[in-house]
Design a protein around this motif. Structure first.
Motif, PDB file in Angstrom:
ATOM      1  N   ARG A  15      -2.163   9.252  -5.814  1.00 48.19           N
ATOM      2  CA  ARG A  15      -0.801   9.750  -5.102  1.00 48.19           C
ATOM      3  C   ARG A  15      -0.766   8.857  -3.760  1.00 48.19           C
ATOM      4  O   ARG A  15      -0.173   7.995  -3.183  1.00 48.19           O
ATOM      5  CB  ARG A  15      -1.151  10.847  -5.620  1.00 48.19           C
ATOM      6  CG  ARG A  15       0.684  11.219  -5.290  1.00 48.19           C
ATOM      7  CD  ARG A  15       1.292  12.554  -5.196  1.00 48.19           C
ATOM      8  NE  ARG A  15       1.679  12.561  -6.249  1.00 48.19           N
ATOM      9  CZ  ARG A  15       2.370  12.790  -7.225  1.00 48.19           C
ATOM     10  NH1 ARG A  15       2.430  14.581  -6.492  1.00 48.19           N
ATOM     11  NH2 ARG A  15       2.880  13.159  -7.920  1.00 48.19           N
ATOM     12  N   VAL A  16      -2.045   9.701  -2.910  1.00 50.07           N
ATOM     13  CA  VAL A  16      -2.443   8.764  -1.599  1.00 50.07           C
ATOM     14  C   VAL A  16      -2.323   7.602  -1.245  1.00 50.07           C
ATOM     15  O   VAL A  16      -1.380   7.511  -0.394  1.00 50.07           O
ATOM     16  CB  VAL A  16      -3.421   9.941  -0.945  1.00 50.07           C
ATOM     17  CG1 VAL A  16      -3.559   9.184   0.488  1.00 50.07           C
ATOM     18  CG2 VAL A  16      -3.015  11.757  -0.852  1.00 50.07           C
ATOM     19  N   ARG A  17      -2.632   6.818  -2.045  1.00 51.25           N
ATOM     20  CA  ARG A  17      -3.142   5.797  -1.597  1.00 51.25           C
ATOM     21  C   ARG A  17      -2.189   4.823  -2.231  1.00 51.25           C
ATOM     22  O   ARG A  17      -1.060   3.576  -1.402  1.00 51.25           O
ATOM     23  CB  ARG A  17      -4.705   5.202  -2.695  1.00 51.25           C
ATOM     24  CG  ARG A  17      -5.967   5.102  -2.181  1.00 51.25           C
ATOM     25  CD  ARG A  17      -6.922   4.282  -2.919  1.00 51.25           C
ATOM     26  NE  ARG A  17      -6.849   4.797  -4.594  1.00 51.25           N
ATOM     27  CZ  ARG A  17      -7.666   5.196  -4.469  1.00 51.25           C
ATOM     28  NH1 ARG A  17      -8.173   6.715  -4.005  1.00 51.25           N
ATOM     29  NH2 ARG A  17      -7.460   6.218  -6.169  1.00 51.25           N
TER      30      ARG A  17
ATOM     31  N   ALA B 183       1.227   6.676  -2.038  1.00 48.42           N
ATOM     32  CA  ALA B 183       1.659   6.525  -0.635  1.00 48.42           C
ATOM     33  C   ALA B 183       1.109   5.386   0.734  1.00 48.42           C
ATOM     34  O   ALA B 183       2.788   5.958   0.996  1.00 48.42           O
ATOM     35  CB  ALA B 183       1.784   8.146  -0.172  1.00 48.42           C
ATOM     36  N   ASN B 184       0.852   5.027   0.401  1.00 42.91           N
ATOM     37  CA  ASN B 184       0.474   4.493   1.597  1.00 42.91           C
ATOM     38  C   ASN B 184      -0.203   2.579   1.636  1.00 42.91           C
ATOM     39  O   ASN B 184      -0.005   2.357   2.586  1.00 42.91           O
ATOM     40  CB  ASN B 184      -1.109   5.046   2.227  1.00 42.91           C
ATOM     41  CG  ASN B 184      -1.094   6.071   3.500  1.00 42.91           C
ATOM     42  OD1 ASN B 184      -0.561   6.813   3.051  1.00 42.91           O
ATOM     43  ND2 ASN B 184      -2.691   6.758   2.884  1.00 42.91           N
ATOM     44  N   GLY B 185       0.410   2.652   0.454  1.00 39.35           N
ATOM     45  CA  GLY B 185       0.154   1.143  -0.216  1.00 39.35           C
ATOM     46  C   GLY B 185      -0.764   1.131  -0.211  1.00 39.35           C
ATOM     47  O   GLY B 185      -1.159  -1.002  -0.143  1.00 39.35           O
ATOM     48  N   SER B 186      -1.667   1.159  -1.144  1.00 36.79           N
ATOM     49  CA  SER B 186      -2.579   0.717  -1.206  1.00 36.79           C
ATOM     50  C   SER B 186      -3.452   1.331  -2.748  1.00 36.79           C
ATOM     51  O   SER B 186      -2.677   2.644  -3.333  1.00 36.79           O
ATOM     52  CB  SER B 186      -3.713   1.602  -0.312  1.00 36.79           C
ATOM     53  OG  SER B 186      -5.311   1.371  -0.816  1.00 36.79           O
ATOM     54  N   ASN B 187      -4.225  -0.191  -3.145  1.00 41.99           N
ATOM     55  CA  ASN B 187      -4.113   0.572  -4.561  1.00 41.99           C
ATOM     56  C   ASN B 187      -5.579   0.226  -5.393  1.00 41.99           C
ATOM     57  O   ASN B 187      -5.867  -0.216  -6.204  1.00 41.99           O
ATOM     58  CB  ASN B 187      -3.765  -1.426  -5.377  1.00 41.99           C
ATOM     59  CG  ASN B 187      -1.598  -0.697  -5.610  1.00 41.99           C
ATOM     60  OD1 ASN B 187      -1.297   0.442  -5.972  1.00 41.99           O
ATOM     61  ND2 ASN B 187      -0.688  -1.873  -5.677  1.00 41.99           N
TER      62      ASN B 187
ATOM     63  N   THR C 252     -13.379   2.148  -2.381  1.00 41.04           N
ATOM     64  CA  THR C 252     -13.372   2.404  -0.891  1.00 41.04           C
ATOM     65  C   THR C 252     -14.768   2.809  -0.618  1.00 41.04           C
ATOM     66  O   THR C 252     -15.498   3.935  -1.319  1.00 41.04           O
ATOM     67  CB  THR C 252     -12.063   3.590  -1.023  1.00 41.04           C
ATOM     68  OG1 THR C 252     -10.786   3.656  -1.779  1.00 41.04           O
ATOM     69  CG2 THR C 252     -11.815   4.106   0.179  1.00 41.04           C
TER      70      THR C 252
END
Length: 105
Positions: A88-90, A92-96, A102
């Motif tokens: 969800r955080v990724r 929201a930050n535009g990262s898949n 990571t």
């Protein structure tokens, strides 16, 4: 989630159970989603550990099987919830990128 359990009366009487519980339809970023997953896991464990016996040894083995499976599943549930939050955080930050890809993830 896979909940392995070992029900053991003696080394000669050991049963290993692996049960898979689907959770793709749940939102594990919410307490409700985690509670529903926990309920599914507990139901699946009860089904997998049921031995049909009514004597005290069978009841004890079933109880031990459930306890072992729940102890094994708990970290997997926490991991699945953590991964859902990270996704969800990724998003929201535009990262898949996956947590495995990571660094430090």
């Amino acid at each position: 989630i896979v909940a392995p359990a070992v029900a053991q009366a003696s080394p000669a009487n050991q049963t290993e159970i692996n049960a898979t519980v689907q959770h793709n339809d749940l939102d594990l970023t919410t307490q409700n989603g985690i509670a529903r997953l926990d309920g599914r896991v507990r139901t699946r464990i009860r089904q997998a550990c049921a031995n049909g016996g009514r004597d005290s040894a069978s009841i004890r083995l079933e109880r031990e099987c459930r306890a072992s499976a729940l102890a094994s599943a708990a970290p997997q549930i926490r991991f699945a919830a953590r991964e859902a939050r990270l996704r969800r955080v990724r998003l929201a930050n535009g990262s898949n990128a996956s947590a495995a890809a990571t660094p430090g993830g």
